[in-house]
Design an enzyme around this catalytic site. Structure first.
Site, PDB file in Angstrom:
ATOM      1  N   LEU A  29       0.831  -1.303  -0.091  1.00 54.16           N
ATOM      2  CA  LEU A  29      -0.063  -0.055  -0.002  1.00 54.16           C
ATOM      3  C   LEU A  29       0.869   1.113  -0.089  1.00 54.16           C
ATOM      4  O   LEU A  29       1.754   1.349   0.844  1.00 54.16           O
ATOM      5  CB  LEU A  29      -0.916  -0.002   1.248  1.00 54.16           C
ATOM      6  CG  LEU A  29      -1.930   1.114   1.401  1.00 54.16           C
ATOM      7  CD1 LEU A  29      -3.134   1.012   0.287  1.00 54.16           C
ATOM      8  CD2 LEU A  29      -2.396   1.083   2.738  1.00 54.16           C
ATOM      9  N   ASP A  30       0.674   2.293  -0.868  1.00 53.37           N
ATOM     10  CA  ASP A  30       1.308   3.600  -0.996  1.00 53.37           C
ATOM     11  C   ASP A  30       2.951   3.509  -1.231  1.00 53.37           C
ATOM     12  O   ASP A  30       3.597   4.309  -0.904  1.00 53.37           O
ATOM     13  CB  ASP A  30       0.955   4.450   0.221  1.00 53.37           C
ATOM     14  CG  ASP A  30      -0.479   4.427   0.249  1.00 53.37           C
ATOM     15  OD1 ASP A  30      -1.184   4.434  -0.770  1.00 53.37           O
ATOM     16  OD2 ASP A  30      -1.126   4.598   1.562  1.00 53.37           O
ATOM     17  N   GLU A  31       3.351   2.329  -1.589  1.00 53.50           N
ATOM     18  CA  GLU A  31       4.714   1.908  -1.523  1.00 53.50           C
ATOM     19  C   GLU A  31       5.366   1.855  -2.993  1.00 53.50           C
ATOM     20  O   GLU A  31       6.352   1.750  -3.303  1.00 53.50           O
ATOM     21  CB  GLU A  31       5.258   0.738  -0.669  1.00 53.50           C
ATOM     22  CG  GLU A  31       4.893   0.919   0.897  1.00 53.50           C
ATOM     23  CD  GLU A  31       5.873   1.864   1.500  1.00 53.50           C
ATOM     24  OE1 GLU A  31       6.871   2.269   0.904  1.00 53.50           O
ATOM     25  OE2 GLU A  31       6.101   1.827   2.671  1.00 53.50           O
TER      26      GLU A  31
END
Lengths: 299, 299, 299, 299
Positions: free
Chosen positions: D243-245
């Site tokens: 997530l969000d990486e």
């Protein structure tokens, strides 16, 4: 106006029925802040936000904007204004109180390019631009659908140099009919007559597609390209008799490089124009702007 | 201090001998602005600049900063403060009056990298940063020449984890001797003890070389490069016991792209660090900052 | 030059002894990239960085900058240039190869205000601006100390309109003596003669303290204040016979508001001037700029 | 798609029928540029734009993007690709040629907040975002009207954690049916499964409403407000299992101050989100992005 916007506006006006903005301009002297804030306190008002500015500390011009809340504001509005009269006279004030629940009536003028109009309509729908967009006037018919789909009246008044007076007569009639307080020129490519402009002093906001005073007049992107600038800009300002010379409200810029031709610059510029115009309109609607000579104080 | 700076500071303090800044924090209630401005008016003061902010309009926290001028200010300072005491008590105010002509004594802590120190010294010389830079303390000797050439005392106190307490003792003694009001950590790469920090609450400004809260801790540029960010930043903040968690004063960023490795980012970042730290220090010196819990109000 | 800078420069030139930059300008036609890259490959060179731009895809102007590494570069430089001659003729190229280890000799001209000079000296010391700052020439004596403390010769040549020719004679003699490749006008407030400018075509970089073409000429901050702009800027450009009309290299802007008078604008502007001039000088030193008519291509 | 957009797209594809983009990634070695440009020259192609980057000059990774024009391109496409195969093998290249006239099929996923969707639709209408917006999928029905009014199919697929698999099955079927090349998550507030993400590697672009890696996860504006930051940002990135990486494509920021609460930050942030997502989508559509490990090279 469609029912969605009617509900939204109703919610806003109810929430702000006791809120007002006090705008003052007068020669500077000791005691102004003290006198005004004491006056408001005695009226039972609470100061929510307050800004002031003195143009030149010694013997200069004083400007103030106060946002306040007051129980039963609209019932007491007349009394408040009457009670303030003696103070205003003592300090030689140019002043007005604007009631937040009385939304301003806005007319948008547009030609073919819709980007600035669309931005205003979008901020209107999202609740960021609280006003009554009363009508849109255009010298072309291209934007009709996007305007009418929001329940906003659209008037197509073809225009050119030769029929300017006749066109403005029609426009003035509509502006009167809709009781318009603010005219936004959202890339309206016709020049307004001096006479028209005088009727709406500090009530017409224009967007110019350059970083004024660079590239005053026509075709700024083409001229910016020819000059080889590394940044292009946009300027929103109140309209006066002198083309592109009115008081500047807001400016911003974007970066370009040698790969960008005039048409690329135009595209980059459009998104700057959108935000610069929208900011100016919002600040005007929030009574944040005081015009002094050819400058704006934006609180 | 060399004679050039002595003259400049003398000019500044003489020009501002009657100027002060009033900082107030208290629970919000009607009548604060009115009461304070009336008080100042009765003291013969003229309000030059005034800012206020209420953190939450209903039952919230009120903040105000007033800059005023008053004839014979320094002679009357004690009386003014004493006269204000009852008002302060009535409104439960946390308040202070700062006299512009009483320059703050500043200590700069630096390690090897001189860019932030140089910026502060340059703004000091150019008259943009009005303070008395009392001394520079460093755990290295590299910056001695540039400091001493301006007539500012330079103290080399080697430091490391194991001798922290001993080092801080020496530092505290110097800070006491020079009556220091503000400590600026201009890329000082040693961690301060909780005890030291508590002694100087809201009086230590640090520059962190990232856009906090991203990249808290060591080697932020290396980690920014590893993450592939497209912008890097810097953050100035007051120092608290929690590393890089204190109230943020100012932040800014710069653009990077895939061509920039960690060392390029460091170079780009240095110029951001310089301006972000200098802004924070200037605002502190101008008494523009009120700290509330873990946030800053910057007027 | 002091020994610290001597060591730094020695390190740089040794590290880059086999690196060069190839700049090409010619009419566009198929096969240019292919021919040039094949030529470099046959010389044993490796392309490190390559940029190209065609001003108008159909029948336009082609620009290219290639950074390459080649074993024993300086021994083979003559042969490489000679071998390339036939290709250059075939494609009607305007071209040059710049050898990174041959640092450019720079003269800085300055008047009283030191901020731009200081920025250049600071970037020079920090290794960001790789050049041989050969001398500083000023019509005032104020900056002597900061220049000489770095081991750079400082020449004070008083100047005014009436002795322009005589002054320029002295300057030209110094520029010849120091074999100067680039003149930087770091807020040098004297106008250069056409004759002087022609001698150094695309070799003089000026910083103008406005966002050109706005506020061409004298006192731009005063005029920006009078016009009530919301942003101020700075422009670096090559100097031509027309005042402030030469090819723009870089521009940037900063935000101002109604509280900023002309003197505040000047302070805000100074930090913009510093970075805009420093960028332009760095790009010139890195051979990133190709001038075409009145524009710059900055790779 | 309505007839207006059909005409516009027809005009674009006709104008660009002979244009393609060549993307290459391989271990660095001498001769790559020379070999590729010679290959294109022999095919009769003219290089319009060329960018390259070597991640680490010594023994590193080489990246190149070439935009070229070639007569009868689409007829010769197969032959060109086949002829290039031996070169690709020799240099161990990861490569592809993208034909500009073959517009990518795009699916937009949206939840309730329409600002990012509207921006994409607006840039699509204005011709700045050249793609075939094939369909919009939403877990709410709120955006149906604005999508269908442009002649774009709108699918309402209600979603929640418990029916994730079932929902994704429906989505995958639609994506297959419309032959989708790119999925844009325009503030789609549902988490995608690892399985779904793996099916569309480097083909899903998300907008996260913070300056990553600050405020990963939920409610970034609330957390930004709580931390007292002075700037907020937005990040567009390719979606990976973390997530969000995923690899960051673009970021930008806007200034906030103590007066802005979480809701103000959200409004300011929305206009940043709009432009950051639109830029990322445009660069993807123009084949400007090469993903390498967890980073993007954006030419």
């Amino acid at each position: 106006m469609n029912s969605y916007m009617q509900d939204r506006i109703k919610g806003f006006t109810e929430k702000n029925e006791n809120k007002a903005r006090f705008l003052i301009k007068c020669p500077d002297q000791p005691g102004i802040v003290s006198t005004v804030s004491e006056f408001l306190f005695k009226q039972g008002a609470n100061i929510v936000e307050s800004d002031q500015y003195t143009m030149d500390p010694e013997g200069g011009q004083f400007f103030m904007r106060i946002e306040f809340e007051c129980p039963n504001l609209m019932k007491n509005a007349n009394k408040i204004e009457k009670d303030f009269q003696p103070i205003a006279e003592e300090f030689h004030m140019d002043w007005r109180i604007m009631y937040v629940s009385q939304l301003k009536n806005v007319a948008i003028f547009v030609s073919k390019e819709p980007h600035c109009l669309l931005e205003l309509l979008w901020e209107y729908q999202s609740g960021d631009l609280m006003a009554n967009i009363a009508l849109v006037i255009s010298n072309h018919d291209t934007c009709r659908e996007m305007v009418e789909s929001l329940g906003i009246p659209f008037y197509h008044i073809p225009a050119n140099k030769d029929i300017r007076q006749e066109v403005e007569e029609k426009q003035k009639q509509l502006l009167k009919e809709y009781e318009v307080d603010l005219i936004v020129l959202a890339r309206y490519m016709q020049i307004l007559t001096d006479d028209f402009v005088k009727n709406f002093k500090n009530q017409i906001i224009n967007i110019h597609h350059s970083f004024l005073p660079a590239f005053i007049g026509a075709k700024p992107y083409e001229r910016a390209y020819a000059r080889g600038v590394k940044m292009i800009g946009a300027t929103s300002h109140y309209v006066t008799g002198d083309l592109d010379e009115g008081p500047i409200i807001e400016q911003n810029i974007g970066r370009v490089d040698h790969r960008d031709n005039a048409s690329d610059m135009k595209k980059i510029g459009q998104s700057i124009e959108r935000s610069v115009l929208a900011s100016a309109v919002k600040w005007h609607l929030e009574d944040r702007i005081i015009v002094h000579e050819n400058k704006t104080i934006v609180f």
